[in-house]
Design a protein around this motif. Structure first.
Motif, PDB file in Angstrom:
ATOM      1  N   GLY A   1       0.815  -1.210   0.000  1.00  0.00           N
ATOM      2  CA  GLY A   1       0.000   0.000   0.000  1.00  0.00           C
ATOM      3  C   GLY A   1       0.848   1.259   0.000  1.00  0.00           C
ATOM      4  N   GLU A   2       0.413   2.241  -0.747  1.00  0.00           N
ATOM      5  CA  GLU A   2       1.181   3.479  -0.881  1.00  0.00           C
ATOM      6  C   GLU A   2       1.112   4.351   0.366  1.00  0.00           C
ATOM      7  N   LYS A   3       0.021   4.266   1.127  1.00  0.00           N
ATOM      8  CA  LYS A   3      -0.145   5.125   2.295  1.00  0.00           C
ATOM      9  C   LYS A   3       0.037   4.391   3.616  1.00  0.00           C
ATOM     10  N   VAL A   4       0.343   3.111   3.527  1.00  0.00           N
ATOM     11  CA  VAL A   4       0.550   2.292   4.729  1.00  0.00           C
ATOM     12  C   VAL A   4       2.031   2.325   5.100  1.00  0.00           C
TER      13      VAL A   4
ATOM     14  N   GLU B   1      16.381  -2.184  -1.128  1.00  0.00           N
ATOM     15  CA  GLU B   1      16.174  -2.421  -2.556  1.00  0.00           C
ATOM     16  C   GLU B   1      14.693  -2.380  -2.934  1.00  0.00           C
ATOM     17  N   LYS B   2      13.811  -2.456  -1.926  1.00  0.00           N
ATOM     18  CA  LYS B   2      12.369  -2.377  -2.178  1.00  0.00           C
ATOM     19  C   LYS B   2      11.852  -0.939  -2.010  1.00  0.00           C
ATOM     20  N   MET B   3      12.771   0.003  -1.824  1.00  0.00           N
ATOM     21  CA  MET B   3      12.360   1.376  -1.611  1.00  0.00           C
ATOM     22  C   MET B   3      12.098   2.080  -2.942  1.00  0.00           C
ATOM     23  N   GLN B   4      10.971   2.774  -3.032  1.00  0.00           N
ATOM     24  CA  GLN B   4      10.678   3.545  -4.226  1.00  0.00           C
ATOM     25  C   GLN B   4      11.724   4.644  -4.407  1.00  0.00           C
ATOM     26  N   ALA B   5      12.014   4.976  -5.655  1.00  0.00           N
ATOM     27  CA  ALA B   5      13.060   5.962  -5.941  1.00  0.00           C
ATOM     28  C   ALA B   5      12.768   7.294  -5.260  1.00  0.00           C
ATOM     29  N   GLU B   6      11.527   7.728  -5.285  1.00  0.00           N
ATOM     30  CA  GLU B   6      11.188   9.006  -4.658  1.00  0.00           C
ATOM     31  C   GLU B   6      11.391   8.949  -3.144  1.00  0.00           C
TER      32      GLU B   6
ATOM     33  N   LYS C   1       0.351 -12.221  -0.691  1.00  0.00           N
ATOM     34  CA  LYS C   1      -0.206 -12.240  -2.045  1.00  0.00           C
ATOM     35  C   LYS C   1      -0.264 -10.849  -2.676  1.00  0.00           C
ATOM     36  N   LYS C   2       0.340  -9.868  -1.996  1.00  0.00           N
ATOM     37  CA  LYS C   2       0.301  -8.491  -2.482  1.00  0.00           C
ATOM     38  C   LYS C   2       1.711  -8.005  -2.834  1.00  0.00           C
ATOM     39  N   SER C   3       1.765  -6.967  -3.641  1.00  0.00           N
ATOM     40  CA  SER C   3       3.042  -6.348  -3.979  1.00  0.00           C
ATOM     41  C   SER C   3       3.486  -5.466  -2.815  1.00  0.00           C
ATOM     42  N   SER C   4       4.743  -5.563  -2.424  1.00  0.00           N
ATOM     43  CA  SER C   4       5.233  -4.812  -1.270  1.00  0.00           C
ATOM     44  C   SER C   4       6.341  -3.854  -1.681  1.00  0.00           C
ATOM     45  N   ASN C   5       6.445  -2.754  -0.947  1.00  0.00           N
ATOM     46  CA  ASN C   5       7.519  -1.791  -1.177  1.00  0.00           C
ATOM     47  C   ASN C   5       7.682  -0.886   0.030  1.00  0.00           C
ATOM     48  N   ILE C   6       8.680  -0.024  -0.031  1.00  0.00           N
ATOM     49  CA  ILE C   6       8.873   1.027   0.974  1.00  0.00           C
ATOM     50  C   ILE C   6       8.527   2.335   0.270  1.00  0.00           C
ATOM     51  N   SER C   7       7.443   2.936   0.667  1.00  0.00           N
ATOM     52  CA  SER C   7       6.844   4.025  -0.103  1.00  0.00           C
ATOM     53  C   SER C   7       7.300   5.405   0.362  1.00  0.00           C
ATOM     54  N   VAL C   8       6.831   6.417  -0.354  1.00  0.00           N
ATOM     55  CA  VAL C   8       7.106   7.806   0.006  1.00  0.00           C
ATOM     56  C   VAL C   8       6.517   8.119   1.377  1.00  0.00           C
ATOM     57  N   ALA C   9       5.354   7.554   1.679  1.00  0.00           N
ATOM     58  CA  ALA C   9       4.732   7.771   2.988  1.00  0.00           C
ATOM     59  C   ALA C   9       5.652   7.298   4.110  1.00  0.00           C
ATOM     60  N   GLU C  10       6.378   6.209   3.853  1.00  0.00           N
ATOM     61  CA  GLU C  10       7.328   5.692   4.845  1.00  0.00           C
ATOM     62  C   GLU C  10       8.465   6.678   5.060  1.00  0.00           C
TER      63      GLU C  10
END
Length: 370
Positions: free
Chosen positions: A86-89, A156-161, A121-130
């Motif tokens: 999730g982008e905001k989680v 490596e799972k962190m979004q570029a932004e 079962k979901k796509s995971s990342n480290i988002s801008v919100a993080e």
């Protein structure tokens, strides 16, 4: 978590102790490990030693209030960041699950975290919100007089932004503030982040070290521990996982066997059926796990072809299969297969359509097997 609780990597432990004792501590460090080799417990042990008020003989006391809080992952000045869905989680929403998993098994694998969080079962990342959450946390005063830290697991799972938002504070954090990154794939970490870190290589453990540690973490007897250690490739986390997931390993081996049978018999329809089975697995994490599993199997074939039978790590009941595969595949197959499997894993990470990924994979393997 004390240094004495962690298997292997004695040189890394001594280096971390020297840093703490001298007061010359890098403001940003990147621990590079093969998955499950203990980088996270090493980082936690380092922060515990750094903040312990009664440390001695190169280790924290393990009983003071600070040690007690850090060992339970509840020290208020250590912030944890890890991939979520999730982008905001943010990670803060899952700290209870994170702490519980670490306390039960600090050598946990990536799949195990997602299962614990319920996002396998979901796509995971480290988002801008993080990243914003980290900046907000560090803008507040610390709770103690010691060091505070941000541990970022799998940058490596962190979004570029998100990475770009953290660049300045990683380069110039406030006094007594540390960033510790733990990566399994440093080549995928943003170069501007990596260039600001001191790289620390966490080495795989020996078979003997893993066999000695497994009874503590799993309760198995010495014989089962020795057998699991033989095929863990230096990863205590992988050994623990294999003991818990015997059925999963059997399923992976069945799929790899079907794939190799189709390739070696030149039956392209059978190979495509295996591709269909792989593309229908119920999560991308399982698909990535198969690519890694198959890569290890191909390495065993390569070692048998090279006459390194004694160190190939092949189970006795699977030896005939691997010998047949080694005898029948072409000279360049192993090199090309490992590259193809690695490429498939990267495409899965990038959310490429699974049917395209595995159809392309088996096509490349079919061409290179002879």
């Amino acid at each position: 978590m004390r240094f004495g609780d962690i298997i292997g990597n004695e040189e890394v432990k001594r280096a971390l102790v020297r840093m703490a004792d001298s007061g010359r501590i890098p403001h940003a460090m990147m621990f590079h490990e093969n998955e499950g080799c203990g980088a996270l417990p090493l980082a936690v042990a380092f922060l515990q030693y750094l903040n312990c008020r009664t440390r001695e003989d190169g280790d924290s006391c393990g009983v003071c209030p600070v040690c007690n809080q850090i060992s339970k992952m509840i020290y208020p000045d250590i912030h944890f960041v890890f991939p979520v869905a999730g982008e905001k989680v943010t990670s803060d929403s899952f700290l209870t699950e994170w702490r519980s998993l670490f306390v039960s098994n600090p050598y946990f694998m990536e799949n195990e975290l997602y299962e614990a969080l319920g996002i396998e079962k979901k796509s995971s990342n480290i988002s801008v919100a993080e990243a914003k959450n980290v900046l907000n946390a560090l803008s507040l005063s610390s709770f103690s007089e010691g060091y505070r830290a941000v541990i970022i697991w799998l940058p490596e799972k962190m979004q570029a932004e998100a990475s770009n938002r953290l660049l300045k504070i990683v380069e110039e954090p406030s006094e007594k503030t540390l960033f510790i990154f733990i990566t399994h794939s440093p080549e995928r970490v943003l170069k501007t982040i990596m260039s600001r870190c001191q790289l620390i290589r966490v080495m795989p453990a020996s078979k003997e070290e893993i066999a000695a540690a497994l009874p503590r973490w799993t309760g198995v007897d010495g014989e089962a521990a020795g057998y699991a250690a033989e095929f863990a490739s230096g990863s205590l986390g992988a050994a623990i996982r294999s003991l818990a997931e015997k059925d999963s390993d059997v399923e992976m081996m069945d799929m790899f066997t079907s794939l190799m049978d189709g390739l070696l018999s030149r039956d392209f329809l059978a190979v495509l059926e295996t591709a269909e089975t792989l593309s229908s697995l119920d999560s991308r994490e399982k698909q990535k796990a198969f690519c890694k599993f198959a890569g290890n199997c191909v390495r065993k074939i390569y070692m048998l072809r090279a006459g390194m039978d004694k160190i190939a790590g092949v189970r006795p009941d699977e030896l005939q299969f691997y010998k047949d595969a080694a005898a029948r595949c072409g000279e360049e197959f192993c090199h090309k297969a490992v590259a193809a499997l690695s490429g498939a894993c990267n495409m899965i990470i990038r959310n490429v359509n699974q049917k395209i990924v595995f159809t392309n994979l088996v096509d490349r393997l079919f061409v290179s097997v002879r």
